[in-house]
Design an enzyme around this catalytic site. Structure first.
Site, PDB file in Angstrom:
ATOM      1  N   HIS A 187      -2.279 -16.721  11.589  1.00 36.55           N
ATOM      2  CA  HIS A 187      -3.588 -16.325  12.123  1.00 36.55           C
ATOM      3  C   HIS A 187      -3.476 -15.087  13.018  1.00 36.55           C
ATOM      4  O   HIS A 187      -4.296 -14.887  13.914  1.00 36.55           O
ATOM      5  CB  HIS A 187      -4.238 -17.471  12.918  1.00 36.55           C
ATOM      6  CG  HIS A 187      -4.390 -18.739  12.148  1.00 36.55           C
ATOM      7  ND1 HIS A 187      -5.495 -19.007  11.374  1.00 36.55           N
ATOM      8  CD2 HIS A 187      -3.560 -19.808  12.008  1.00 36.55           C
ATOM      9  CE1 HIS A 187      -5.353 -20.191  10.802  1.00 36.55           C
ATOM     10  NE2 HIS A 187      -4.183 -20.691  11.171  1.00 36.55           N
ATOM     11  N   SER A 317      -1.275  13.559  11.078  1.00 32.74           N
ATOM     12  CA  SER A 317      -2.598  13.948  11.543  1.00 32.74           C
ATOM     13  C   SER A 317      -2.698  15.452  11.683  1.00 32.74           C
ATOM     14  O   SER A 317      -1.742  16.123  12.061  1.00 32.74           O
ATOM     15  CB  SER A 317      -2.894  13.287  12.899  1.00 32.74           C
ATOM     16  OG  SER A 317      -4.113  13.757  13.433  1.00 32.74           O
ATOM     17  N   LYS A 323       2.019  12.395  15.365  1.00 31.67           N
ATOM     18  CA  LYS A 323       1.628  11.123  14.748  1.00 31.67           C
ATOM     19  C   LYS A 323       2.196  11.032  13.332  1.00 31.67           C
ATOM     20  O   LYS A 323       2.130  11.978  12.552  1.00 31.67           O
ATOM     21  CB  LYS A 323       0.100  11.014  14.704  1.00 31.67           C
ATOM     22  CG  LYS A 323      -0.425   9.634  14.310  1.00 31.67           C
ATOM     23  CD  LYS A 323      -1.945   9.587  14.472  1.00 31.67           C
ATOM     24  CE  LYS A 323      -2.486   8.167  14.301  1.00 31.67           C
ATOM     25  NZ  LYS A 323      -2.355   7.702  12.929  1.00 31.67           N
ATOM     26  N   GLU A 330       0.437   2.559   2.295  1.00 30.00           N
ATOM     27  CA  GLU A 330      -0.983   2.849   2.075  1.00 30.00           C
ATOM     28  C   GLU A 330      -1.263   3.202   0.612  1.00 30.00           C
ATOM     29  O   GLU A 330      -2.254   2.752   0.035  1.00 30.00           O
ATOM     30  CB  GLU A 330      -1.435   3.996   2.982  1.00 30.00           C
ATOM     31  CG  GLU A 330      -1.548   3.626   4.448  1.00 30.00           C
ATOM     32  CD  GLU A 330      -1.831   4.822   5.342  1.00 30.00           C
ATOM     33  OE1 GLU A 330      -2.085   4.613   6.538  1.00 30.00           O
ATOM     34  OE2 GLU A 330      -1.797   5.974   4.850  1.00 30.00           O
TER      35      GLU A 330
END
Length: 465
Positions: A187, A317, A323, A330
């Site tokens: 969870h 980025s 970054k 992905e």
């Protein structure tokens, strides 16, 4: 240089260096759909070579095809099997006519290669005819699905190898990380400790299950309707042809094919494709889950889980300096979503069959080849560009375990559920560590007992006394 070819609809001009003919050209002109020609899947071209070769040999043996013509056709097919002439297969994957344009593309290329080998010019079909000789005793309705199934078998072998290599990569990392302590989660909340190696080994196991499922469903593709011709009655085929041509195809490919027991049913049935697509979807769902896990474990690096580091593949980025994003997981997720969507395409197309034929098989072909090809590329990228380069933040992962309230579960056999729940609640409300509450303040355990219970071995494989 050009030549004129004629069919019952009229004449067409073709480049003289084209091995395809007038019927292929009509298909090329009629179907500008995906922009992706049949040549994009070399296994499909090779499969047509095998099927047409088997047909020529069977018809030669049955005495319905002149031996000299048959031998010329066989030689032409051998060139397709060897990987030649792919650029001559120009019909779009998605087309009307249940694949007739693609079948005629193969017939015309083979006929013109055979003509040249016999000393004739392209288009002199009175000597070797695409319909009367190359396609003798055949129909698109048995040739196309048979070639499709053979091409799928060949393509799936490569895909299964890619999955096995990914499985091995996960197992290798599992071995590397077998002593790295981390917190397991359910969870998205702290649960109980485990090793990072167990997590990676579990991913390897789940990928291995997919290899087994693909091997199982691939067996369905070995049943073919070759010799069924138009609707399953074997019209225009010589007596004994279906059994003989199926035997030849098995011999030529080294793959045992089985002639369907009910050729009428088999000619309109696309159930095997639905089941295969479902397995591809299942694998996609599992890969999505794995890649989501990888992204979570690598999140941060300062404000996330930060248990693992992914290889830095590119700046992440255009505005935030330094970054780096998890681009490989992905892109695997996006590929999985494509495959899941294409499964719906296969399902709808399979349900759209009418009476003795399913004319939607070309879009099923496109969907399955696209799914397998793109997923194979994604799996290879995940292995090479991500999994093999993952490293662990060992101390950070261990500190999170020891600072977690979730490890109170390990004390339940000793202290009982009620008291452990009270301890966890106190820790949650006060911010105190379990060690502080249990050992330092309440004296419920000695330090030696604590060290034994919270040893690495007992945390990842707890033993209750």
């Amino acid at each position: 240089m050009a030549r004129i070819e004629k069919d019952f609809l009229g004449e067409k001009e073709l480049p003289d260096n084209a091995y395809y003919g007038v019927q292929t050209l009509r298909g090329r002109e009629n179907f500008h759909i995906t922009g992706i020609p049949m040549s994009a899947e070399p296994y499909f071209v090779k499969a047509f070579g095998y099927v047409k070769k088997a047909a020529a040999l069977a018809n030669r043996d049955l005495g319905v095809l002149d031996a000299r013509v048959a031998d010329a056709i066989v030689g032409a097919c051998d060139r397709l099997i060897a990987g030649e002439m792919c650029d001559q297969f120009v019909t779009d994957f998605i087309q009307g006519g249940a694949g007739t344009s693609t079948n005629m593309n193969a017939n015309e290329v083979i006929a013109n290669l055979a003509l040249e080998s016999l000393g004739h010019r392209k288009g002199e079909y009175q000597y070797v005819n695409p319909n009367d000789h190359v396609n003798y005793g055949q129909s698109t309705n048995d040739i196309y699905p048979t070639a499709f199934r053979l091409a799928l078998i060949l393509r799936l072998a490569s895909y299964m190898d890619a999955l096995r290599r990914l499985q091995d990569a996960f197992y290798a990392k599992g071995k590397t990380f077998e002593k790295v302590l981390k917190m397991g989660r359910t969870h998205l909340q702290d649960a109980v400790p485990m090793s990072l190696g167990q997590e990676f080994h579990g991913w390897g196991t789940t990928i291995g299950e997919e290899v087994s499922r693909i091997a199982e469903v691939r067996q369905l593709l070995h049943e073919i309707n070759l010799g069924a011709t138009a609707i399953g009655t074997s019209v225009t085929a010589a007596p004994g042809y279906p059994e003989l041509v199926t035997g030849y195809l098995s011999e030529l490919t080294g793959t045992r094919f089985i002639l369907a027991g009910d050729l009428v049913e088999a000619t309109s049935d696309t159930g095997a494709y639905v089941q295969l697509s479902g397995v591809l979807k299942r694998t996609s769902a599992k890969l999505t889950k794995i890649c989501n896990d990888i992204r979570l474990l690598a999140s941060g690096p300062r404000c996330g889980f930060n248990e693992i580091n992914l290889p830095q593949m590119q700046p992440g980025s255009s505005i935030m300096p330094g970054k780096v994003n998890p681009v490989i997981p992905e892109v695997v997720n996006q590929t999985s979503f494509l495959v899941i969507g294409l499964d719906l395409t296969v399902t709808l197309a399979a349900s759209a069959g009418q009476l003795q034929l399913n004319v939607m098989e070309p879009v099923i072909t496109f969907a399955l080849f696209t799914s397998i090809f793109t997923m194979e590329n994604a799996v290879n990228s995940l292995r090479v560009n991500c999994v093999q380069g993952i490293s662990a933040n060992v101390e950070h992962a261990r500190e999170m375990v020891l600072n977690s309230l979730g490890i109170v579960t390990v004390l339940k056999p000793t202290l009982g559920y009620k008291q452990c729940a009270e301890i966890a609640r106190e820790g949650y409300e006060t911010g105190k560590s379990l060690h502080q509450i249990v050992v330092s303040e309440r004296g419920l355990m000695t330090q030696a007992q604590w060290d034994e219970v919270f040893s690495f071995e007992n945390l990842i494989s707890p033993q209750s006394e």
